[in-house]
Design a protein around this motif. Structure first.
Motif, PDB file in Angstrom:
ATOM      1  N   ASP A  47      -7.577   8.824  -6.331  1.00  9.10           N
ATOM      2  CA  ASP A  47      -7.686   7.385  -6.686  1.00  9.10           C
ATOM      3  C   ASP A  47      -8.966   7.310  -7.371  1.00  9.10           C
ATOM      4  OD1 ASP A  47      -6.920   4.497  -6.516  1.00  9.10           O
ATOM      5  OD2 ASP A  47      -8.731   4.366  -5.358  1.00  9.10           O
ATOM      6  N   ARG A  86      -9.580   6.212 -11.305  1.00  4.92           N
ATOM      7  CA  ARG A  86     -10.528   5.005 -11.515  1.00  4.92           C
ATOM      8  C   ARG A  86     -11.596   5.299 -12.545  1.00  4.92           C
ATOM      9  NH1 ARG A  86      -9.217   0.530  -9.168  1.00  4.92           N
ATOM     10  NH2 ARG A  86      -7.904   0.438  -7.272  1.00  4.92           N
ATOM     11  N   CYS A 100     -10.210   5.855 -16.201  1.00  2.00           N
ATOM     12  CA  CYS A 100      -9.839   4.553 -16.603  1.00  2.00           C
ATOM     13  C   CYS A 100     -10.961   3.998 -16.960  1.00  2.00           C
ATOM     14  CB  CYS A 100      -8.866   3.775 -15.672  1.00  2.00           C
ATOM     15  SG  CYS A 100      -7.353   4.317 -15.367  1.00  2.00           S
ATOM     16  N   GLU A 110      -8.812  -3.168 -16.200  1.00  2.00           N
ATOM     17  CA  GLU A 110      -8.280  -2.767 -14.874  1.00  2.00           C
ATOM     18  C   GLU A 110      -7.545  -1.472 -15.038  1.00  2.00           C
ATOM     19  OE1 GLU A 110      -7.994  -3.936 -11.746  1.00  2.00           O
ATOM     20  OE2 GLU A 110      -9.638  -5.547 -12.664  1.00  2.00           O
ATOM     21  N   PRO A 111      -7.745  -0.588 -14.180  1.00  2.00           N
ATOM     22  CA  PRO A 111      -6.960   0.687 -14.292  1.00  2.00           C
ATOM     23  C   PRO A 111      -5.484   0.614 -14.319  1.00  2.00           C
ATOM     24  CG  PRO A 111      -8.649   0.846 -12.442  1.00  2.00           C
ATOM     25  CD  PRO A 111      -8.655  -0.538 -13.061  1.00  2.00           C
TER      26      PRO A 111
END
Length: 130
Positions: free
Chosen positions: A86, A90, A93, A101-102
């Motif tokens: 995660d 993130r 991105c 937003e991712p």
């Protein structure tokens, strides 16, 4: 099921990176275990390394200045189902689309652009740095 000590992962939709086939075939034909090139996207310069792995091709992507680094295993048909932590998802991105937003589409578009801009000739690459 999540456990407290297990990091969360993000699985993205499968994608085929078939544009890497010519380079990979040259690698195998010339007994070259890896080939790398740079790819600029967002605010970062990514070091991309195509590896002739023991279980098929692998794509290693790094942006050292941003702490991004992940490896994607591919099938023999160059199909991947990207799985990354995660935190890596993130961070990637955030570099590729600052302020957005991712979203899986950001990463998939990035991977497709890596393939489009990858060299098709082995002579335009260099060995991957450790």
């Amino acid at each position: 099921m999540f456990t407290a000590d297990r990091p969360r992962t993000v699985t993205l939709p499968p994608v085929v990176l078939g544009g890497l086939r010519p380079l990979y075939r040259q690698m195998v034909r010339n007994n070259v275990s890896s080939a790398s090139f740079e790819h600029t996207a967002g605010r970062a310069v990514f070091e991309v390394c195509l590896i002739a792995g023991e279980h098929g091709p692998e794509l290693q992507v790094r942006a050292r200045d941003f702490g991004i680094g992940f490896t994607l295993g591919m099938t023999t048909h160059f199909r991947i189902a990207p799985v990354m932590s995660d935190a890596q998802y993130r961070a990637l991105c955030a570099v590729l689309a600052p302020g957005a937003e991712p979203a899986p589409g950001i990463v998939l578009e990035f991977l497709q652009q890596v393939v489009v801009q990858s060299p098709a000739v082995l002579a335009r690459t260099h060995a991957c740095a450790a």
